[in-house]
Design a protein around this motif. Structure first.
Motif, PDB file in Angstrom:
ATOM      1  N   PRO A  55      44.328  46.442  38.359  1.00  0.00           N
ATOM      2  CA  PRO A  55      43.301  46.030  38.793  1.00  0.00           C
ATOM      3  C   PRO A  55      43.331  44.239  39.164  1.00  0.00           C
ATOM      4  CG  PRO A  55      42.661  47.344  37.524  1.00  0.00           C
ATOM      5  CD  PRO A  55      43.716  46.972  37.172  1.00  0.00           C
ATOM      6  N   MET A  56      44.427  43.501  38.558  1.00  0.00           N
ATOM      7  CA  MET A  56      45.025  41.805  38.588  1.00  0.00           C
ATOM      8  C   MET A  56      44.619  42.020  39.933  1.00  0.00           C
ATOM      9  SD  MET A  56      48.641  43.310  37.179  1.00  0.00           S
ATOM     10  CE  MET A  56      48.157  41.925  35.998  1.00  0.00           C
ATOM     11  N   VAL A  57      45.000  42.567  41.354  1.00  0.00           N
ATOM     12  CA  VAL A  57      45.148  43.043  42.911  1.00  0.00           C
ATOM     13  C   VAL A  57      44.104  42.958  43.403  1.00  0.00           C
ATOM     14  CG1 VAL A  57      47.301  44.292  42.622  1.00  0.00           C
ATOM     15  CG2 VAL A  57      44.977  45.293  43.270  1.00  0.00           C
ATOM     16  N   ASP A  58      42.852  43.369  42.984  1.00  0.00           N
ATOM     17  CA  ASP A  58      41.430  43.599  43.121  1.00  0.00           C
ATOM     18  C   ASP A  58      41.301  42.561  44.410  1.00  0.00           C
ATOM     19  OD1 ASP A  58      41.975  46.137  42.663  1.00  0.00           O
ATOM     20  OD2 ASP A  58      39.692  45.480  40.704  1.00  0.00           O
ATOM     21  N   SER A  59      40.781  41.179  43.789  1.00  0.00           N
ATOM     22  CA  SER A  59      40.684  40.189  43.952  1.00  0.00           C
ATOM     23  C   SER A  59      42.004  39.390  45.823  1.00  0.00           C
ATOM     24  CB  SER A  59      41.633  38.492  43.111  1.00  0.00           C
ATOM     25  OG  SER A  59      40.132  39.236  41.905  1.00  0.00           O
ATOM     26  N   ALA A  60      42.096  39.761  45.567  1.00  0.00           N
ATOM     27  CA  ALA A  60      43.239  39.210  46.553  1.00  0.00           C
ATOM     28  C   ALA A  60      43.057  40.114  48.175  1.00  0.00           C
ATOM     29  CB  ALA A  60      45.011  39.432  46.971  1.00  0.00           C
ATOM     30  N   LEU A  61      42.956  41.811  47.412  1.00  0.00           N
ATOM     31  CA  LEU A  61      42.039  42.657  48.495  1.00  0.00           C
ATOM     32  C   LEU A  61      40.571  42.125  48.521  1.00  0.00           C
ATOM     33  CD1 LEU A  61      44.022  45.682  46.084  1.00  0.00           C
ATOM     34  CD2 LEU A  61      44.442  44.553  48.806  1.00  0.00           C
ATOM     35  N   ASN A  62      39.800  41.734  47.851  1.00  0.00           N
ATOM     36  CA  ASN A  62      38.130  41.961  47.874  1.00  0.00           C
ATOM     37  C   ASN A  62      38.795  40.283  49.593  1.00  0.00           C
ATOM     38  OD1 ASN A  62      37.754  43.917  46.647  1.00  0.00           O
ATOM     39  ND2 ASN A  62      37.397  42.856  44.781  1.00  0.00           N
ATOM     40  N   ASP A  63      39.633  39.336  48.984  1.00  0.00           N
ATOM     41  CA  ASP A  63      39.587  38.444  50.046  1.00  0.00           C
ATOM     42  C   ASP A  63      40.307  38.305  51.337  1.00  0.00           C
ATOM     43  OD1 ASP A  63      38.308  36.735  47.865  1.00  0.00           O
ATOM     44  OD2 ASP A  63      39.818  35.787  47.313  1.00  0.00           O
ATOM     45  N   LEU A  64      41.065  39.294  50.963  1.00  0.00           N
ATOM     46  CA  LEU A  64      41.461  40.035  52.130  1.00  0.00           C
ATOM     47  C   LEU A  64      40.408  40.571  53.279  1.00  0.00           C
ATOM     48  CD1 LEU A  64      45.108  40.136  51.485  1.00  0.00           C
ATOM     49  CD2 LEU A  64      43.925  38.608  53.411  1.00  0.00           C
ATOM     50  N   GLY A  65      39.272  41.054  52.628  1.00  0.00           N
ATOM     51  CA  GLY A  65      38.660  41.915  52.720  1.00  0.00           C
ATOM     52  C   GLY A  65      39.240  44.228  53.678  1.00  0.00           C
ATOM     53  N   VAL A  66      39.611  43.702  52.494  1.00  0.00           N
ATOM     54  CA  VAL A  66      40.771  45.687  52.664  1.00  0.00           C
ATOM     55  C   VAL A  66      40.678  46.750  52.002  1.00  0.00           C
ATOM     56  CG1 VAL A  66      42.213  44.376  54.406  1.00  0.00           C
ATOM     57  CG2 VAL A  66      42.804  44.486  52.308  1.00  0.00           C
ATOM     58  N   ARG A  67      39.729  46.701  50.236  1.00  0.00           N
ATOM     59  CA  ARG A  67      39.426  47.112  49.697  1.00  0.00           C
ATOM     60  C   ARG A  67      39.187  48.278  49.898  1.00  0.00           C
ATOM     61  NH1 ARG A  67      37.799  45.742  44.281  1.00  0.00           N
ATOM     62  NH2 ARG A  67      37.598  47.898  42.732  1.00  0.00           N
ATOM     63  N   ASP A  68      38.215  48.980  51.033  1.00  0.00           N
ATOM     64  CA  ASP A  68      37.447  50.496  51.133  1.00  0.00           C
ATOM     65  C   ASP A  68      38.618  50.014  51.911  1.00  0.00           C
ATOM     66  OD1 ASP A  68      35.178  50.264  50.211  1.00  0.00           O
ATOM     67  OD2 ASP A  68      34.444  49.253  52.263  1.00  0.00           O
ATOM     68  N   GLU A  69      39.897  49.902  52.862  1.00  0.00           N
ATOM     69  CA  GLU A  69      41.202  50.724  53.747  1.00  0.00           C
ATOM     70  C   GLU A  69      41.994  50.469  52.128  1.00  0.00           C
ATOM     71  OE1 GLU A  69      38.859  48.510  56.342  1.00  0.00           O
ATOM     72  OE2 GLU A  69      39.575  48.035  54.745  1.00  0.00           O
ATOM     73  N   TYR A  70      42.178  50.193  51.493  1.00  0.00           N
ATOM     74  CA  TYR A  70      43.346  50.212  50.068  1.00  0.00           C
ATOM     75  C   TYR A  70      43.325  51.701  49.622  1.00  0.00           C
ATOM     76  CZ  TYR A  70      45.324  49.319  45.549  1.00  0.00           C
ATOM     77  OH  TYR A  70      45.691  49.684  44.185  1.00  0.00           O
ATOM     78  N   ARG A  71      42.047  51.436  49.001  1.00  0.00           N
ATOM     79  CA  ARG A  71      41.734  52.840  48.396  1.00  0.00           C
ATOM     80  C   ARG A  71      42.327  54.103  49.685  1.00  0.00           C
ATOM     81  NH1 ARG A  71      38.380  52.264  44.140  1.00  0.00           N
ATOM     82  NH2 ARG A  71      37.583  53.950  44.470  1.00  0.00           N
ATOM     83  N   GLU A  72      41.539  54.133  50.555  1.00  0.00           N
ATOM     84  CA  GLU A  72      41.170  54.965  51.307  1.00  0.00           C
ATOM     85  C   GLU A  72      43.019  55.578  51.717  1.00  0.00           C
ATOM     86  OE1 GLU A  72      39.900  54.095  55.104  1.00  0.00           O
ATOM     87  OE2 GLU A  72      37.610  54.286  54.751  1.00  0.00           O
ATOM     88  N   ASN A  73      43.696  54.675  51.482  1.00  0.00           N
ATOM     89  CA  ASN A  73      45.603  54.578  51.870  1.00  0.00           C
ATOM     90  C   ASN A  73      45.976  54.732  50.075  1.00  0.00           C
ATOM     91  OD1 ASN A  73      46.207  54.615  55.009  1.00  0.00           O
ATOM     92  ND2 ASN A  73      44.620  53.238  53.863  1.00  0.00           N
TER      93      ASN A  73
END
Length: 410
Positions: free
Chosen positions: A65-83
């Motif tokens: 979960p330490m990557v979540d902040s970066a993914l949130n700031d980039l706006g790609v959290r949903d795409e990350y979960r889908e892939n």
């Protein structure tokens, strides 16, 4: 997606719009994350990559979960979960193949955020949604700190160019060729395990939430689910793996008394993939990251053994912390921010790396007696206990905004 754009083209755009001209060397996970975060903030860093294209053979990553902040700031959290695939449990097999224990990873990490498996190529695609300019087939041959900024000399095919930057981020991997240009003769702490192994892909199965490892006598086997397939690693001492994957698999099978269907399928994939990516298991630790207006990032600063599954996560977290702190940079305070970043982030990274190194000492063993004793101890040690230091890092998130503000108050 990554798109080729020359250094000159990128630099002209950066010079025309950015107060702070930034160079990022290396388009791996750390470099791309930093570039995309800075671009999200309105900067336009120049990004280069020594390879001629995005041709990395790829491997599997387990991201905490330490990557979540970066993914949130980039706006790609949903795409990350889908892939990616949720990693729900971890199975540990004894040195002869018998399953000794299976622990819930969800119970350990879900309280903090996502714990998921993803292929490296898929992660880069997620990070570069909307496009990411990079100059391929380009290297740095000289870095010189000068009054007017940091002068950087580039070599691309038959062309040499020089440009001035306010900040240089070196993120070109564990075997960085650029790091030497700023470190000179300063030592790099390297652990060479003298082990290595093959990474291959196997078909998905009915238990895609289960990651498994087998710590054998003279070999290591791991299977890690990602979306649509299983990432497989099989390795051992370099002297033994030199015999080739098929021969090594045959020798491993002779040491096992229990081979479940998934294991057999994965071992077959290793044996039948002659061009499999070979991963040499070594790491590095630089005892200094900040050099004037230049900073080491990701594997170039501290490259991880894959034993704790946290190296890529720490690289993404470090890129996020650095890019957030650079929101406060104005050119004159860049060096102070880089020193503050190193002071805060290097102990976190080295703590995680210490766990990876400690696990390697336990996992990479040749002796059957030691392997049997290890099996006995692992019956009593849960994954939660083994990953205790990692959990502390995940729970204690860095605050880059506070770090930057404190650094500039001094």
């Amino acid at each position: 997606m990554l798109h080729h754009r020359t250094v000159k083209e990128q630099y002209e755009q950066a010079a025309a719009r950015d107060q702070l001209k930034i160079l990022i060397v290396g388009a791996g996970i750390a470099g791309v994350t930093a570039a995309q975060l800075l671009r999200k903030d309105g900067q336009y860093p120049v990004l280069i990559e020594r390879h001629a294209g995005n041709s990395h053979p790829g491997y599997m990553l387990a991201l905490m979960p330490m990557v979540d902040s970066a993914l949130n700031d980039l706006g790609v959290r949903d795409e990350y979960r889908e892939n990616s695939t949720a990693l729900k449990s971890y199975g540990f097999h004894g040195h002869k193949g018998k399953l000794i224990r299976e622990d819930s990873m969800s119970a350990i990490l879900d309280r903090y955020g996502d714990y998921r498996g993803i292929a490296r190529g898929e992660l880069l695609d997620v990070l570069t949604l909307g496009g990411c300019d990079v100059a391929f087939d380009t290297t740095v041959t000289r870095i010189a700190e000068m009054d007017g900024g940091t002068q950087v000399t580039f070599q691309s095919k038959d062309e040499t160019r020089q440009f001035a930057f306010d900040l240089v981020i070196i993120a070109d991997g564990i075997h960085s060729s650029t790091r030497k240009l700023v470190m000179g003769d300063l030592p790099v702490d390297i652990v060479n395990t003298k082990w290595g192994g093959w990474v291959v892909w196997a078909p998905e199965d009915d238990n895609m939430g289960l990651g498994e490892e087998l710590w054998g006598a003279g070999f290591f086997y791991g299977v890690y689910p990602v979306k649509g397939k299983l990432g497989v690693f099989l390795g051992g001492a370099i002297d033994d793996t030199q015999k080739g994957p098929a021969k090594f698999v045959s020798e491993v099978q002779k040491k096992l008394t229990v081979i479940n269907p998934r294991m057999q399928s994965c071992l077959n994939e290793v044996a039948q993939t002659p061009d499999a990516f070979f991963w040499s298991l070594d790491d590095c630790r630089c005892l200094q990251w900040a050099f004037g207006n230049t900073i080491l990032l990701g594997d170039a600063a501290a490259g991880f053994l894959p034993t704790a599954g946290i190296g890529a996560g720490m690289a993404i977290e470090s890129a996020w912390v650095l890019s957030r702190m650079l929101r406060y940079a104005d050119g004159g305070n860049t060096g102070a921010l880089l020193k503050a970043y190193e002071k805060a982030q290097r102990p976190r990274v080295e703590a995680a790396q210490k766990t990876s190194r400690g696990l390697a000492k336990i996992m990479f063993r040749q002796s059957r007696l030691l392997a049997a004793l290890r099996d006995l101890s692992m019956r009593l040690v849960s994954v939660e206990m083994a990953l205790g230091p990692i959990q502390k890092l995940v729970a204690d998130r860095p605050d880059p905004d506070s770090l930057a503000k404190r650094a500039l108050e001094k």
